[in-house]
Structures are given as C-alpha cells and as structure tokens.
Design a protein around this motif. Structure first.
Motif, mmCIF file in Angstrom:
data_model
loop_
_atom_site.group_PDB
_atom_site.id
_atom_site.type_symbol
_atom_site.label_atom_id
_atom_site.label_comp_id
_atom_site.label_asym_id
_atom_site.label_seq_id
_atom_site.Cartn_x
_atom_site.Cartn_y
_atom_site.Cartn_z
ATOM 1 N N GLN A 231 5.297 14.566 -2.198
ATOM 2 C CA GLN A 231 4.936 13.143 -2.115
ATOM 3 C C GLN A 231 5.369 12.558 -0.767
ATOM 4 O OE1 GLN A 231 7.149 11.878 -5.452
ATOM 5 N NE2 GLN A 231 5.477 12.192 -6.918
ATOM 6 N N VAL A 232 6.520 12.989 -0.287
ATOM 7 C CA VAL A 232 7.008 12.495 1.001
ATOM 8 C C VAL A 232 6.112 13.007 2.127
ATOM 9 C CG1 VAL A 232 8.945 12.554 2.619
ATOM 10 C CG2 VAL A 232 9.364 12.252 0.188
ATOM 11 N N GLN A 233 5.669 14.246 2.022
ATOM 12 C CA GLN A 233 4.757 14.786 3.029
ATOM 13 C C GLN A 233 3.444 14.014 3.045
ATOM 14 O OE1 GLN A 233 4.387 18.952 2.126
ATOM 15 N NE2 GLN A 233 6.094 19.506 3.481
ATOM 16 N N GLU A 234 2.934 13.656 1.870
ATOM 17 C CA GLU A 234 1.700 12.871 1.799
ATOM 18 C C GLU A 234 1.904 11.477 2.402
ATOM 19 O OE1 GLU A 234 -2.180 11.657 1.055
ATOM 20 O OE2 GLU A 234 -1.313 13.660 1.170
ATOM 21 N N LEU A 235 3.044 10.866 2.122
ATOM 22 C CA LEU A 235 3.338 9.549 2.692
ATOM 23 C C LEU A 235 3.452 9.628 4.211
ATOM 24 C CD1 LEU A 235 3.951 6.572 2.131
ATOM 25 C CD2 LEU A 235 6.348 7.186 1.947
ATOM 26 N N THR B 244 0.839 -1.205 0.000
ATOM 27 C CA THR B 244 0.000 0.000 0.000
ATOM 28 C C THR B 244 0.872 1.253 0.000
ATOM 29 O OG1 THR B 244 -1.704 -1.182 1.240
ATOM 30 C CG2 THR B 244 -1.846 1.209 1.223
ATOM 31 N N PHE B 245 1.881 1.292 0.877
ATOM 32 C CA PHE B 245 2.751 2.464 0.936
ATOM 33 C C PHE B 245 3.600 2.597 -0.326
ATOM 34 C CE2 PHE B 245 2.362 2.126 5.730
ATOM 35 C CZ PHE B 245 1.472 3.190 5.812
ATOM 36 N N SER B 246 4.004 1.488 -0.906
ATOM 37 C CA SER B 246 4.741 1.537 -2.180
ATOM 38 C C SER B 246 3.854 2.101 -3.275
ATOM 39 C CB SER B 246 5.222 0.146 -2.581
ATOM 40 O OG SER B 246 6.137 -0.353 -1.649
ATOM 41 N N GLY B 247 2.583 1.720 -3.241
ATOM 42 C CA GLY B 247 1.628 2.241 -4.218
ATOM 43 C C GLY B 247 1.449 3.746 -4.088
ATOM 44 N N TYR B 248 1.412 4.268 -2.867
ATOM 45 C CA TYR B 248 1.295 5.710 -2.665
ATOM 46 C C TYR B 248 2.465 6.444 -3.299
ATOM 47 C CZ TYR B 248 -2.238 4.707 0.943
ATOM 48 O OH TYR B 248 -3.339 4.280 1.625
ATOM 49 N N VAL B 249 3.642 5.889 -3.181
ATOM 50 C CA VAL B 249 4.825 6.548 -3.737
ATOM 51 C C VAL B 249 4.804 6.505 -5.258
ATOM 52 C CG1 VAL B 249 7.353 6.443 -3.898
ATOM 53 C CG2 VAL B 249 6.232 6.081 -1.706
#
Length: 167
Positions: free
Chosen positions: A71-75, A25-30
């Motif tokens: 993107q890092v802030q969103e993660l 899931t976290f890989s998908g967000y990135v």
C-alpha cells in the motif's frame, strides 16, 4: 501492519481548498487499501532549503499511517505522478518505536538510587577527639612569642638611637 511517516511538499501556487482535496484523496488511497491514517498534519507554507522544480517554497504535509508495504508503494507511486506534489519522503517508524520501547523498559526496570529509602545507622559513630596540645607546650610557645616580640622592640629602639636625626 507497519507505521510510516510520509511527508510531501505541494506546490506553493495551490489553493487551500485544493490542498485539502489532495490530502483527502491520499487518505482515501490508504484507507481503501486496508490501511489507516493515524494523523495528518498540515505544517503550512515554508521555504525550501534548495530550489525544487523551480520552486523556492511549498506547503508541507505530514501523514502518519499504518499500512502494509504494498500500500505504501502504491501511495508513493501516486505521489510521484501527482503534478502538484514536488517532493516526498517516506520513513518507516515501527522499528524505531520498538527500539524506543525497549530502551524505556530497560530504564524503567533499573532502580534509581535516589528513590531508595535512606538507611541511617542506628548507633552514631563516635566522634574522633580533636588533638589537644599539652598545657606545657602552649605556655612554652606563648613565652617564645613574647620573647621574640621583646627582642624586636629592643632592636628597633637601638637602631633609632644610632641613626642620625635629620631635620
């Protein structure tokens, strides 16, 4: 794009399959945000240095990603609201990589003395003559040593004659 290392700790009561699903899931967000996941390392279950949310251990996961700051802030926001994640940290590593590359280039540009060819002189240097004592001096010293030994023998013999014999 900048490189980041994100380490997060997942609750110890999470199953292995759920942990893999969470990582996906976290890989998908990135990747949907335009970044890329360089490496994912599951470090396993480890003991925490101190209690976090009433847990003494957890599953450690390390993400190495290349992404933009937004993107890092969103993660990070998603990690914060995820109930299974109890702690996380993000470290920007691209500046450190640049610094290390600069240091390495500087070291490589300098020539090591041990790799330079050894230059040997074509003409050998003359050896300094050892100091030699003249023959007269050597003979004189030997005569004095013999005389001193003879005197010591005479003195010892005279002392033996003067001393009373005790039986």
């Amino acid at each position: 794009m900048r490189t980041y290392e994100i380490m997060f700790i997942v609750r110890p009561d999470v199953e292995e399959a759920d942990l893999d699903k969470l990582i996906e899931t976290f890989s998908g967000y990135v990747t949907t945000g335009g970044g890329s996941v360089t490496a994912v390392e599951k470090m396993g279950r480890r003991r925490l240095a101190y209690t976090v949310r009433k847990f003494n251990d957890g599953f450690y996961v390390l993400f190495i990603i290349a992404a933009e700051g937004a993107q890092v802030q969103e993660l990070e926001r998603r990690l914060r609201v995820q109930e299974q994640v109890i702690k996380f940290i993000t470290v920007r590593t691209d500046e450190e990589d640049k610094r290390l590359a600069k240091v390495k280039a500087l070291r490589d540009s300098k020539v090591k003395r041990s790799t330079l060819p050894q230059v040997q002189a074509s003409v050998p240097a003359p050896a300094a003559p050892a100091p030699v004592a003249p023959a007269q001096d050597s003979a004189k010293i030997a005569d004095e040593a013999t005389a001193n030994a003879a005197e010591a023998d005479v003195t010892t013999a005279a002392a033996a004659e003067e001393a009373p014999a005790t039986v």
